[in-house]
Design an enzyme around this catalytic site. Structure first.
Site, PDB file in Angstrom:
ATOM      1  N   SER A 101     -16.922 -32.406 113.645  1.00  0.00           N
ATOM      2  CA  SER A 101     -18.296 -31.952 113.888  1.00  0.00           C
ATOM      3  C   SER A 101     -18.371 -31.430 115.316  1.00  0.00           C
ATOM      4  O   SER A 101     -17.522 -31.774 116.155  1.00  0.00           O
ATOM      5  CB  SER A 101     -19.253 -33.147 113.745  1.00  0.00           C
ATOM      6  N   TYR A 149     -21.714 -42.039 114.982  1.00  0.00           N
ATOM      7  CA  TYR A 149     -21.248 -40.742 114.456  1.00  0.00           C
ATOM      8  C   TYR A 149     -20.440 -40.003 115.512  1.00  0.00           C
ATOM      9  O   TYR A 149     -19.348 -39.486 115.242  1.00  0.00           O
ATOM     10  CB  TYR A 149     -22.473 -39.932 114.028  1.00  0.00           C
TER      11      TYR A 149
HETATM   12  P1  NAD Z   1     -23.308 -34.719 102.154  1.00  0.00           P
HETATM   13  O1  NAD Z   1     -24.145 -35.928 102.305  1.00  0.00           O
HETATM   14  O2  NAD Z   1     -23.833 -33.509 101.460  1.00  0.00           O
HETATM   15  O3  NAD Z   1     -21.933 -35.079 101.430  1.00  0.00           O
HETATM   16  C1  NAD Z   1     -21.218 -36.235 101.765  1.00  0.00           C
HETATM   17  C2  NAD Z   1     -20.190 -36.493 100.684  1.00  0.00           C
HETATM   18  O4  NAD Z   1     -19.496 -37.703 101.031  1.00  0.00           O
HETATM   19  C3  NAD Z   1     -20.834 -36.728  99.306  1.00  0.00           C
HETATM   20  O5  NAD Z   1     -19.978 -36.189  98.316  1.00  0.00           O
HETATM   21  C4  NAD Z   1     -20.860 -38.254  99.211  1.00  0.00           C
HETATM   22  O6  NAD Z   1     -20.873 -38.744  97.884  1.00  0.00           O
HETATM   23  C5  NAD Z   1     -19.554 -38.586  99.909  1.00  0.00           C
HETATM   24  N1  NAD Z   1     -19.481 -39.968 100.360  1.00  0.00           N
HETATM   25  C6  NAD Z   1     -20.338 -40.655 101.144  1.00  0.00           C
HETATM   26  N2  NAD Z   1     -19.925 -41.920 101.301  1.00  0.00           N
HETATM   27  C7  NAD Z   1     -18.755 -42.027 100.593  1.00  0.00           C
HETATM   28  C8  NAD Z   1     -17.848 -43.090 100.344  1.00  0.00           C
HETATM   29  N3  NAD Z   1     -18.034 -44.314 100.857  1.00  0.00           N
HETATM   30  N4  NAD Z   1     -16.773 -42.830  99.568  1.00  0.00           N
HETATM   31  C9  NAD Z   1     -16.578 -41.609  99.001  1.00  0.00           C
HETATM   32  N5  NAD Z   1     -17.413 -40.577  99.214  1.00  0.00           N
HETATM   33  C10 NAD Z   1     -18.484 -40.789  99.998  1.00  0.00           C
HETATM   34  O7  NAD Z   1     -22.834 -34.383 103.645  1.00  0.00           O
HETATM   35  P2  NAD Z   1     -22.202 -33.075 104.301  1.00  0.00           P
HETATM   36  O8  NAD Z   1     -23.188 -32.560 105.262  1.00  0.00           O
HETATM   37  O9  NAD Z   1     -21.614 -32.178 103.284  1.00  0.00           O
HETATM   38  O10 NAD Z   1     -21.062 -33.754 105.172  1.00  0.00           O
HETATM   39  C11 NAD Z   1     -19.688 -33.628 104.896  1.00  0.00           C
HETATM   40  C12 NAD Z   1     -18.906 -33.845 106.178  1.00  0.00           C
HETATM   41  O11 NAD Z   1     -19.232 -32.823 107.118  1.00  0.00           O
HETATM   42  C13 NAD Z   1     -19.200 -35.176 106.868  1.00  0.00           C
HETATM   43  O12 NAD Z   1     -18.007 -35.709 107.388  1.00  0.00           O
HETATM   44  C14 NAD Z   1     -20.139 -34.772 107.979  1.00  0.00           C
HETATM   45  O13 NAD Z   1     -20.077 -35.645 109.052  1.00  0.00           O
HETATM   46  C15 NAD Z   1     -19.586 -33.413 108.338  1.00  0.00           C
HETATM   47  N6  NAD Z   1     -20.520 -32.558 109.063  1.00  0.00           N
HETATM   48  C16 NAD Z   1     -21.710 -32.183 108.507  1.00  0.00           C
HETATM   49  C17 NAD Z   1     -22.548 -31.359 109.223  1.00  0.00           C
HETATM   50  C18 NAD Z   1     -23.857 -30.879 108.659  1.00  0.00           C
HETATM   51  O14 NAD Z   1     -24.618 -30.258 109.426  1.00  0.00           O
HETATM   52  N7  NAD Z   1     -24.169 -31.117 107.409  1.00  0.00           N
HETATM   53  C19 NAD Z   1     -22.181 -30.920 110.493  1.00  0.00           C
HETATM   54  C20 NAD Z   1     -20.975 -31.321 111.027  1.00  0.00           C
HETATM   55  C21 NAD Z   1     -20.144 -32.135 110.293  1.00  0.00           C
END
Ligand code: NAD
Length: 260
Positions: A142, A155
């Site tokens: 991130s 985080y």
């Molecule tokens: P999201 O909530 O849409 O998806 C998260 C996914 O992780 C889902 O499929 C969920 O079921 C799964 N998950 C959660 N806990 C779990 C567990 N214990 N075991 C297995 N699966 C699990 O979130 P996202 O925004 O798509 O985030 C995905 C990644 O990207 C994360 O690591 C997040 O930190 C990172 N990220 C997101 C953003 C953003 O702006 N959305 C920015 C930077 C980084």
């Protein structure tokens, strides 16, 4: 093309992980989907990707908060497909509170899912990839892996840790055909961020649209969200021959967030 290659994308039932899984399937990789959600919705996603791209897609519901389950996910994939080529450590959760109020249980859950799961997955995957003489590990970190923000102690710590892990694994696998890199997205409009937008809307008594603008305006100079498709493209690039010599590094896809 990634024809005949096998990719695990953790947390791929939603958001960024799903975008990455779709892009790798488009390039003809077989996919292991992982994550939580409604069983019939997950089956619809699984079958849909399989039919659209003519690849094999399996679902494994391993809980990324449990190290043993993560290691089993890798072992089961190798048993099922006879190989593992690409591991995308993407599953992640968020929780926000000032550090003095941050519940220890949330701290541990974030460290387990956002950081330790990648350690366990990598530890189990590297021997297989080294044996094959080719592998790609992509850790979805991130902008918060590079800079901090208030109320995100766990985080930010986990994502900084993930970039540290990426560097070490990049060094330890250098010259083996295996690479390990991190991708650092800025804001992406997924369920994880939707909650933060709703919190801003409630706190400031403004609409969801204005809250989204406020969220972007605070951090992301482009004023536009990054899309899961764009991040799928970044991961695909890291899986291409053009990226053979890119390892141990972190690539920002953040609309200028960390250039400030
Ligand atoms: P999201 O909530 O849409 O998806 C998260 C996914 O992780 C889902 O499929 C969920 O079921 C799964 N998950 C959660 N806990 C779990 C567990 N214990 N075991 C297995 N699966 C699990 O979130 P996202 O925004 O798509 O985030 C995905 C990644 O990207 C994360 O690591 C997040 O930190 C990172 N990220 C997101 C953003 C953003 O702006 N959305 C920015 C930077 C980084």
């Amino acid at each position: 093309m990634l024809k005949s290659k096998v990719a695990i994308v953790t947390g791929s039932t939603s958001g960024i992980g799903l975008g990455i899984a779709r892009q790798l399937a488009r390039l003809r990789a077989n996919i292991v989907l992982n994550g939580f959600g409604d069983a019939s919705e997950i089956e619809a996603i699984r079958g849909g990707i399989e039919r659209e791209h003519g690849v094999r897609v399996v679902y494994d519901g391993a809980d990324m908060s449990k190290g043993d389950a993560v290691r089993r996910l890798i072992a089961t994939t190798v048993e099922t497909f006879g190989r593992l080529d690409i591991l995308v450590n993407n599953a992640g959760i968020q929780f926000t509170a000032p550090v003095e109020e941050f519940p220890p249980a949330n701290w541990h859950a974030i460290l387990d899912i956002n950081l330790s799961a990648a350690f366990h997955g990598i530890a189990a995957a590297v021997p297989e990839m080294k044996k094959q003489g080719w592998g790609r590990i992509v850790n979805i970190a991130s902008a918060h892996g590079l800079v901090g923000s208030t109320h995100k102690a766990a985080y930010v710590a986990a994502k900084h840790g993930l970039i540290g892990l990426t560097k070490v694994v990049g060094l330890e696998t250098a010259g083996t055909g295996v690479t390990c890199n991190a991708v650092c997205p800025g804001w992406v409009r997924t369920p994880l961020v939707e909650k933060q937008i709703s919190d801003i809307a409630a706190q400031k008594n403004i609409s969801q649209m204005d809250a989204a603008k406020a969220l972007l305006g605070e951090k992301q100079p482009s004023s536009e969200f990054v899309s899961p498709e764009q991040l799928g493209g970044t991961v695909a690039f890291l899986c291409s021959a053009a990226a053979d010599q890119i390892t141990g590094t972190a690539i920002s896809v953040d609309g200028g967030w960390t250039a400030q």
